[in-house]
Design an enzyme around this catalytic site. Structure first.
Site, PDB file in Angstrom:
ATOM      1  N   LYS A  10       0.832  -1.196   0.000  1.00 30.10           N
ATOM      2  CA  LYS A  10       0.000   0.000   0.000  1.00 30.10           C
ATOM      3  C   LYS A  10       0.880   1.265   0.000  1.00 30.10           C
ATOM      4  O   LYS A  10       2.100   1.180   0.226  1.00 30.10           O
ATOM      5  CB  LYS A  10      -0.917  -0.032   1.231  1.00 30.10           C
ATOM      6  CG  LYS A  10      -1.877  -1.233   1.247  1.00 30.10           C
ATOM      7  CD  LYS A  10      -2.793  -1.142   2.463  1.00 30.10           C
ATOM      8  CE  LYS A  10      -3.626  -2.390   2.640  1.00 30.10           C
ATOM      9  NZ  LYS A  10      -4.525  -2.277   3.828  1.00 30.10           N
ATOM     10  N   TYR A  50     -12.338  -2.668  -2.655  1.00 28.04           N
ATOM     11  CA  TYR A  50     -12.820  -2.688  -1.275  1.00 28.04           C
ATOM     12  C   TYR A  50     -14.348  -2.719  -1.186  1.00 28.04           C
ATOM     13  O   TYR A  50     -14.912  -2.304  -0.168  1.00 28.04           O
ATOM     14  CB  TYR A  50     -12.258  -1.485  -0.517  1.00 28.04           C
ATOM     15  CG  TYR A  50     -10.820  -1.674  -0.060  1.00 28.04           C
ATOM     16  CD1 TYR A  50     -10.443  -2.794   0.699  1.00 28.04           C
ATOM     17  CD2 TYR A  50      -9.842  -0.724  -0.345  1.00 28.04           C
ATOM     18  CE1 TYR A  50      -9.129  -2.959   1.129  1.00 28.04           C
ATOM     19  CE2 TYR A  50      -8.524  -0.889   0.092  1.00 28.04           C
ATOM     20  CZ  TYR A  50      -8.176  -2.006   0.828  1.00 28.04           C
ATOM     21  OH  TYR A  50      -6.882  -2.174   1.273  1.00 28.04           O
ATOM     22  N   PHE A  58     -15.325   3.605   7.862  1.00 27.25           N
ATOM     23  CA  PHE A  58     -13.978   3.994   7.419  1.00 27.25           C
ATOM     24  C   PHE A  58     -13.790   3.901   5.906  1.00 27.25           C
ATOM     25  O   PHE A  58     -12.686   4.116   5.404  1.00 27.25           O
ATOM     26  CB  PHE A  58     -12.907   3.156   8.144  1.00 27.25           C
ATOM     27  CG  PHE A  58     -13.050   1.660   7.969  1.00 27.25           C
ATOM     28  CD1 PHE A  58     -12.540   1.005   6.853  1.00 27.25           C
ATOM     29  CD2 PHE A  58     -13.686   0.896   8.944  1.00 27.25           C
ATOM     30  CE1 PHE A  58     -12.665  -0.365   6.695  1.00 27.25           C
ATOM     31  CE2 PHE A  58     -13.817  -0.487   8.804  1.00 27.25           C
ATOM     32  CZ  PHE A  58     -13.309  -1.118   7.667  1.00 27.25           C
ATOM     33  N   ARG A  86      -1.268 -14.251   3.999  1.00 28.22           N
ATOM     34  CA  ARG A  86      -1.981 -13.656   5.146  1.00 28.22           C
ATOM     35  C   ARG A  86      -1.158 -13.859   6.431  1.00 28.22           C
ATOM     36  O   ARG A  86      -1.128 -12.995   7.299  1.00 28.22           O
ATOM     37  CB  ARG A  86      -3.369 -14.282   5.312  1.00 28.22           C
ATOM     38  CG  ARG A  86      -4.335 -14.015   4.161  1.00 28.22           C
ATOM     39  CD  ARG A  86      -4.971 -12.654   4.175  1.00 28.22           C
ATOM     40  NE  ARG A  86      -5.842 -12.413   5.291  1.00 28.22           N
ATOM     41  CZ  ARG A  86      -6.616 -11.329   5.406  1.00 28.22           C
ATOM     42  NH1 ARG A  86      -6.619 -10.401   4.438  1.00 28.22           N
ATOM     43  NH2 ARG A  86      -7.379 -11.141   6.453  1.00 28.22           N
ATOM     44  N   THR A  92      -4.901  -7.784  10.829  1.00 29.84           N
ATOM     45  CA  THR A  92      -5.272  -6.486  10.252  1.00 29.84           C
ATOM     46  C   THR A  92      -4.794  -5.316  11.117  1.00 29.84           C
ATOM     47  O   THR A  92      -4.250  -4.337  10.611  1.00 29.84           O
ATOM     48  CB  THR A  92      -6.811  -6.411  10.086  1.00 29.84           C
ATOM     49  OG1 THR A  92      -7.221  -7.519   9.286  1.00 29.84           O
ATOM     50  CG2 THR A  92      -7.244  -5.111   9.434  1.00 29.84           C
ATOM     51  N   ARG A 103       3.066  -6.617   9.218  1.00 32.01           N
ATOM     52  CA  ARG A 103       2.345  -5.574   9.960  1.00 32.01           C
ATOM     53  C   ARG A 103       2.856  -5.456  11.390  1.00 32.01           C
ATOM     54  O   ARG A 103       2.967  -4.348  11.937  1.00 32.01           O
ATOM     55  CB  ARG A 103       0.852  -5.866   9.927  1.00 32.01           C
ATOM     56  CG  ARG A 103       0.231  -5.648   8.542  1.00 32.01           C
ATOM     57  CD  ARG A 103      -1.105  -6.338   8.417  1.00 32.01           C
ATOM     58  NE  ARG A 103      -1.844  -5.961   7.214  1.00 32.01           N
ATOM     59  CZ  ARG A 103      -3.000  -6.523   6.853  1.00 32.01           C
ATOM     60  NH1 ARG A 103      -3.522  -7.500   7.595  1.00 32.01           N
ATOM     61  NH2 ARG A 103      -3.613  -6.136   5.750  1.00 32.01           N
ATOM     62  N   ASN A 113      -1.498  -0.206   7.263  1.00 28.64           N
ATOM     63  CA  ASN A 113      -0.950  -1.512   7.658  1.00 28.64           C
ATOM     64  C   ASN A 113      -0.138  -2.192   6.553  1.00 28.64           C
ATOM     65  O   ASN A 113      -0.032  -3.408   6.494  1.00 28.64           O
ATOM     66  CB  ASN A 113      -2.054  -2.406   8.228  1.00 28.64           C
ATOM     67  CG  ASN A 113      -3.142  -2.708   7.218  1.00 28.64           C
ATOM     68  OD1 ASN A 113      -3.024  -2.346   6.048  1.00 28.64           O
ATOM     69  ND2 ASN A 113      -4.184  -3.393   7.654  1.00 28.64           N
ATOM     70  N   HIS A 116      -1.796  -5.550   1.553  1.00 30.91           N
ATOM     71  CA  HIS A 116      -3.080  -6.237   1.381  1.00 30.91           C
ATOM     72  C   HIS A 116      -2.806  -7.628   0.850  1.00 30.91           C
ATOM     73  O   HIS A 116      -1.915  -7.818   0.025  1.00 30.91           O
ATOM     74  CB  HIS A 116      -3.957  -5.484   0.360  1.00 30.91           C
ATOM     75  CG  HIS A 116      -5.131  -6.305  -0.107  1.00 30.91           C
ATOM     76  ND1 HIS A 116      -6.307  -6.365   0.603  1.00 30.91           N
ATOM     77  CD2 HIS A 116      -5.276  -7.141  -1.180  1.00 30.91           C
ATOM     78  CE1 HIS A 116      -7.141  -7.207  -0.025  1.00 30.91           C
ATOM     79  NE2 HIS A 116      -6.537  -7.676  -1.105  1.00 30.91           N
ATOM     80  N   GLU A 127     -10.123 -10.315  -7.222  1.00 29.51           N
ATOM     81  CA  GLU A 127      -9.135  -9.241  -7.144  1.00 29.51           C
ATOM     82  C   GLU A 127      -8.081  -9.363  -8.247  1.00 29.51           C
ATOM     83  O   GLU A 127      -7.641  -8.357  -8.811  1.00 29.51           O
ATOM     84  CB  GLU A 127      -8.463  -9.248  -5.765  1.00 29.51           C
ATOM     85  CG  GLU A 127      -9.438  -8.851  -4.658  1.00 29.51           C
ATOM     86  CD  GLU A 127      -8.891  -9.064  -3.239  1.00 29.51           C
ATOM     87  OE1 GLU A 127      -7.704  -9.428  -3.096  1.00 29.51           O
ATOM     88  OE2 GLU A 127      -9.672  -8.868  -2.289  1.00 29.51           O
TER      89      GLU A 127
HETATM   90  P1  DAT Z   1      -7.409  -7.049   5.819  1.00 31.90           P
HETATM   91  O1  DAT Z   1      -6.667  -5.980   5.068  1.00 31.90           O
HETATM   92  O2  DAT Z   1      -6.573  -7.664   6.909  1.00 31.90           O
HETATM   93  O3  DAT Z   1      -8.046  -8.079   4.901  1.00 31.90           O
HETATM   94  P2  DAT Z   1     -10.084  -5.950   6.139  1.00 31.90           P
HETATM   95  O4  DAT Z   1     -10.433  -6.555   4.828  1.00 31.90           O
HETATM   96  O5  DAT Z   1     -10.994  -6.225   7.291  1.00 31.90           O
HETATM   97  O6  DAT Z   1      -8.599  -6.324   6.604  1.00 31.90           O
HETATM   98  O7  DAT Z   1     -10.015  -4.363   5.983  1.00 31.90           O
HETATM   99  C1  DAT Z   1      -9.447  -3.790   4.825  1.00 31.90           C
HETATM  100  C2  DAT Z   1      -8.597  -2.622   5.240  1.00 31.90           C
HETATM  101  O8  DAT Z   1      -9.423  -1.601   5.798  1.00 31.90           O
HETATM  102  C3  DAT Z   1      -7.577  -2.929   6.346  1.00 31.90           C
HETATM  103  O9  DAT Z   1      -6.388  -3.457   5.836  1.00 31.90           O
HETATM  104  C4  DAT Z   1      -7.372  -1.594   6.972  1.00 31.90           C
HETATM  105  C5  DAT Z   1      -8.737  -0.932   6.860  1.00 31.90           C
HETATM  106  N1  DAT Z   1      -9.516  -1.093   8.089  1.00 31.90           N
HETATM  107  C6  DAT Z   1     -10.067  -2.242   8.565  1.00 31.90           C
HETATM  108  N2  DAT Z   1     -10.708  -2.031   9.716  1.00 31.90           N
HETATM  109  C7  DAT Z   1     -10.570  -0.694   9.977  1.00 31.90           C
HETATM  110  C8  DAT Z   1     -11.015   0.176  11.029  1.00 31.90           C
HETATM  111  N3  DAT Z   1     -11.722  -0.282  12.042  1.00 31.90           N
HETATM  112  N4  DAT Z   1     -10.662   1.487  10.939  1.00 31.90           N
HETATM  113  C9  DAT Z   1      -9.936   1.972   9.912  1.00 31.90           C
HETATM  114  N5  DAT Z   1      -9.498   1.200   8.885  1.00 31.90           N
HETATM  115  C10 DAT Z   1      -9.805  -0.095   8.932  1.00 31.90           C
HETATM  116 MG    MG Z   2      -9.565  -7.914   3.530  1.00 33.01          MG
END
Ligand code: DAT
Ligand code: MG
Length: 136
Positions: A10, A50, A58, A86, A92, A103, A113, A116, A127
């Site tokens: 990212k 996303y 968010f 992963r 996350t 991370r 973080n 992805h 994706e």
């Molecule tokens: P991951 O990237 O581990 O698959 P995710 O799909 O739940 O996690 O979320 C996608 C991204 O969104 C994550 O990398 C960071 C952001 N994110 C997730 N939860 C968040 C939150 N509570 N506040 C802010 N950003 C968040």
């Molecule tokens: Mg995800």
């Protein structure tokens, strides 16, 4: 059996100079790269990428962040590539991510973080098609 996953370094990972580090960890794990590209993400691609989070509070910030600078997009292949990456990425929330994970080692905030990785075979397929429509 081999599978493929979509990995992104990212904008925070790129600006912190962590492209090489992430790629090294992927290669050290025994996974291989089948596509690799530095690019700036268009808003429509970011929204599709996303899509599962579109109703989250968010979502707006997430789009702003992922389009804020260049990312590295990669397709990574190998046995259990999805779970394997992963595990390399860690949880996350970087505070919950194990030390030794990307991370856990390089991030503090949930949004910033570093990487992805697709979370299931279905997301990986979706994706990879979105980011690399011409990859065979
Ligand atoms: P991951 O990237 O581990 O698959 P995710 O799909 O739940 O996690 O979320 C996608 C991204 O969104 C994550 O990398 C960071 C952001 N994110 C997730 N939860 C968040 C939150 N509570 N506040 C802010 N950003 C968040
Ligand atoms: Mg995800």
């Amino acid at each position: 059996m081999s599978e493929r996953t979509l990995v992104l370094v990212k904008p925070d990972g790129v600006s912190k100079g962590l492209i090489g580090e992430v790629i090294s960890r992927i290669e050290n794990k025994g996974l291989s790269l089948v596509a690799l590209e530095l690019r700036t993400v268009a808003n429509d691609i970011a929204e599709e990428h996303y899509a599962e989070h579109k109703d989250k509070p968010f979502f707006g910030e997430l789009l702003e962040f992922i389009t804020s600078g260049p990312v590295v997009a990669a397709v990574v292949e190998g046995p259990r590539a999805i779970e394997g990456f992963r595990q390399l990425a860690g949880a996350t929330d970087p505070i919950k991510a194990a030390t030794g994970s990307i991370r856990g080692d390089y991030a503090l905030e949930v949004q910033n973080n570093i990487v992805h990785g697709s979370d299931s075979p279905e997301s990986a397929e979706r994706e990879i098609k979105l980011w690399f429509p011409n990859l065979s």
